[in-house]
Design a protein around this motif. Sequence first.
Motif, PDB file in Angstrom:
ATOM      1  N   SER A  69      15.778 -10.614 -11.469  1.00 43.96           N
ATOM      2  CA  SER A  69      16.719 -11.599 -11.081  1.00 43.96           C
ATOM      3  C   SER A  69      17.272 -11.417  -9.554  1.00 43.96           C
ATOM      4  O   SER A  69      17.346 -10.394  -9.190  1.00 43.96           O
ATOM      5  N   GLY A  70      17.550 -12.510  -8.703  1.00 41.49           N
ATOM      6  CA  GLY A  70      18.111 -12.121  -7.474  1.00 41.49           C
ATOM      7  C   GLY A  70      16.557 -12.182  -6.467  1.00 41.49           C
ATOM      8  O   GLY A  70      15.413 -12.349  -6.921  1.00 41.49           O
ATOM      9  N   ASN A  71      16.815 -11.879  -5.184  1.00 42.28           N
ATOM     10  CA  ASN A  71      15.871 -11.497  -4.277  1.00 42.28           C
ATOM     11  C   ASN A  71      15.359 -10.253  -4.250  1.00 42.28           C
ATOM     12  O   ASN A  71      16.013  -9.241  -3.906  1.00 42.28           O
ATOM     13  N   CYS A  72      14.217  -9.840  -4.842  1.00 39.44           N
ATOM     14  CA  CYS A  72      13.865  -8.567  -4.700  1.00 39.44           C
ATOM     15  C   CYS A  72      12.390  -8.231  -4.140  1.00 39.44           C
ATOM     16  O   CYS A  72      11.755  -7.274  -4.496  1.00 39.44           O
ATOM     17  N   SER A  73      12.264  -9.346  -3.097  1.00 42.38           N
ATOM     18  CA  SER A  73      11.132  -9.091  -2.095  1.00 42.38           C
ATOM     19  C   SER A  73      11.182  -7.870  -1.252  1.00 42.38           C
ATOM     20  O   SER A  73      12.145  -7.205  -0.674  1.00 42.38           O
ATOM     21  N   THR A  74       9.934  -7.117  -1.539  1.00 48.99           N
ATOM     22  CA  THR A  74       9.685  -5.700  -0.721  1.00 48.99           C
ATOM     23  C   THR A  74       7.979  -5.686  -0.486  1.00 48.99           C
ATOM     24  O   THR A  74       7.315  -6.260  -1.061  1.00 48.99           O
ATOM     25  N   GLN A  75       7.931  -4.804   0.447  1.00 48.85           N
ATOM     26  CA  GLN A  75       6.331  -4.948   0.878  1.00 48.85           C
ATOM     27  C   GLN A  75       5.640  -3.704   0.069  1.00 48.85           C
ATOM     28  O   GLN A  75       4.523  -3.443  -0.058  1.00 48.85           O
ATOM     29  N   TYR A  76       6.898  -2.785  -0.612  1.00 53.23           N
ATOM     30  CA  TYR A  76       6.084  -1.857  -1.100  1.00 53.23           C
ATOM     31  C   TYR A  76       5.956  -1.836  -2.641  1.00 53.23           C
ATOM     32  O   TYR A  76       6.571  -2.702  -3.621  1.00 53.23           O
ATOM     33  N   PRO A  77       4.718  -1.444  -3.287  1.00 51.52           N
ATOM     34  CA  PRO A  77       4.260  -1.501  -4.637  1.00 51.52           C
ATOM     35  C   PRO A  77       5.052  -0.556  -5.538  1.00 51.52           C
ATOM     36  O   PRO A  77       4.608   0.391  -5.960  1.00 51.52           O
ATOM     37  N   LEU A  78       6.188  -1.102  -6.266  1.00 45.68           N
ATOM     38  CA  LEU A  78       7.217  -0.409  -7.109  1.00 45.68           C
ATOM     39  C   LEU A  78       6.638  -0.390  -8.374  1.00 45.68           C
ATOM     40  O   LEU A  78       6.281  -1.372  -8.783  1.00 45.68           O
ATOM     41  N   GLU A  79       6.508   0.478  -9.162  1.00 49.56           N
ATOM     42  CA  GLU A  79       6.285   0.671 -10.588  1.00 49.56           C
ATOM     43  C   GLU A  79       6.503   2.084 -11.200  1.00 49.56           C
ATOM     44  O   GLU A  79       7.075   2.956 -10.681  1.00 49.56           O
ATOM     45  N   PHE A  91       1.794   1.658 -16.861  1.00 48.94           N
ATOM     46  CA  PHE A  91       2.399   1.457 -15.850  1.00 48.94           C
ATOM     47  C   PHE A  91       2.920   0.128 -15.615  1.00 48.94           C
ATOM     48  O   PHE A  91       2.214  -0.612 -15.898  1.00 48.94           O
ATOM     49  N   ILE A  92       4.169   0.159 -15.013  1.00 44.25           N
ATOM     50  CA  ILE A  92       4.859  -0.820 -15.329  1.00 44.25           C
ATOM     51  C   ILE A  92       5.253  -1.431 -13.906  1.00 44.25           C
ATOM     52  O   ILE A  92       6.092  -0.717 -13.230  1.00 44.25           O
ATOM     53  N   PRO A  93       4.522  -2.713 -13.256  1.00 42.35           N
ATOM     54  CA  PRO A  93       4.802  -3.192 -11.849  1.00 42.35           C
ATOM     55  C   PRO A  93       6.098  -4.137 -12.008  1.00 42.35           C
ATOM     56  O   PRO A  93       6.000  -5.049 -12.013  1.00 42.35           O
ATOM     57  N   TYR A  94       7.356  -3.441 -12.098  1.00 36.46           N
ATOM     58  CA  TYR A  94       8.402  -4.010 -12.492  1.00 36.46           C
ATOM     59  C   TYR A  94       8.971  -5.126 -11.570  1.00 36.46           C
ATOM     60  O   TYR A  94      10.003  -5.888 -11.645  1.00 36.46           O
ATOM     61  N   LEU A  95       8.137  -5.286 -10.321  1.00 41.18           N
ATOM     62  CA  LEU A  95       8.855  -6.499  -9.327  1.00 41.18           C
ATOM     63  C   LEU A  95       8.378  -7.597  -9.916  1.00 41.18           C
ATOM     64  O   LEU A  95       9.005  -8.598  -9.132  1.00 41.18           O
ATOM     65  N   GLN A  96       7.388  -7.797 -10.765  1.00 38.01           N
ATOM     66  CA  GLN A  96       6.911  -9.072 -11.519  1.00 38.01           C
ATOM     67  C   GLN A  96       7.723  -9.391 -12.478  1.00 38.01           C
ATOM     68  O   GLN A  96       7.701  -8.544 -13.248  1.00 38.01           O
ATOM     69  N   SER A 120       6.114   5.524  -8.458  1.00 39.12           N
ATOM     70  CA  SER A 120       5.946   5.250  -6.957  1.00 39.12           C
ATOM     71  C   SER A 120       6.500   6.096  -5.875  1.00 39.12           C
ATOM     72  O   SER A 120       7.550   6.518  -6.117  1.00 39.12           O
ATOM     73  N   THR A 121       5.985   6.225  -4.935  1.00 39.03           N
ATOM     74  CA  THR A 121       6.336   7.317  -4.154  1.00 39.03           C
ATOM     75  C   THR A 121       7.322   6.685  -2.752  1.00 39.03           C
ATOM     76  O   THR A 121       7.772   7.047  -2.079  1.00 39.03           O
ATOM     77  N   TRP A 122       7.317   5.332  -2.999  1.00 33.83           N
ATOM     78  CA  TRP A 122       8.015   4.287  -1.868  1.00 33.83           C
ATOM     79  C   TRP A 122       9.325   3.718  -2.515  1.00 33.83           C
ATOM     80  O   TRP A 122       9.989   2.996  -1.678  1.00 33.83           O
TER      81      TRP A 122
END
Length: 318
Positions: A69-79, A91-96, A120-122
Amino acid sequence: MRFLVAGATCALLLPTVTHAADAHDLISPARCELRFNRLMNCQLPQALLTTPTAETAVPLRTTLRSVVSGNCSTQYPLEARAETAGASPVFIPYLQNNKEVRLRAAGGAPVSAFTLSDASTWTASAVLDSSCRISLEIHWNEVDVSSTGEAQALITALNADIAAAESHADRMEELMLYQRAYAFMYSLADQFRTELSNESMQELRAAALEAGPAVESMILNCADLSFEERLALLRLHGSLWVLGQPEDWQRPDGTVMTMEDHLGPGASEILARLNAILARQTGNPPDYAQLYEAAKTEIVRLKNKKSLALAQLAPWLP
């Protein structure tokens, strides 16, 4: 390293019942530093998530779903990474938002615990809007089927297991009865052989052969005998052949014949094989009665398992 224990829900989740999912916080002010209306330096410490488990008759899966929820936009591939014993990690790409992955234990067993860690290292480098909130929904141990065909295939497999168990039980019963019958019949036959070839019987056979001519002479030549007496002697003489001859019960070297000698080459070969099997099992012979009882118990277990499977799969079965 810090471990967190999630709240527990029922491990056996039937689709007909709605269960509240566990939730685990991934991105929030509790995980990040709030500065300049931004979430920074987020941390996702390793956590051990656990739940009670219950018996299952069908394979289970644990579904992990990201809730954004909210604005979670980022350039990094967090998982994030989820791993349970004996299975490959997921592995869960949780930004989706609403991204689902499924965690399965070995053999479809219930998942009682899994480790959640940052993959993720980011994560610490990401800068997110202060409105961003991400959590992980955990739907523990759902029935791992998606169609009627899959459900019916599981029941078919259980029916095959029951049929195989019943066939095995029938075989164990046959072997149990054979084991008892063989031991009894061999003992009985050997006892008869011993009694019929002992010294007294051999002497009786020799005496019968020696007395045969005298009995014949009495029947034919003794004028003092009545008809009834001659008839009785004739019957006695006619019965003496049943005793056989002493050599019928002896080997050429004069020793007493064994059971194998009496049965002959064909049957004695079979008997030798049976005795060899018994000899190999002397140290720890199989108890077929016990194996038969165990086989019957297994049939009951499988039928109970099928009953549980039918209940678990009811929403998918016609």
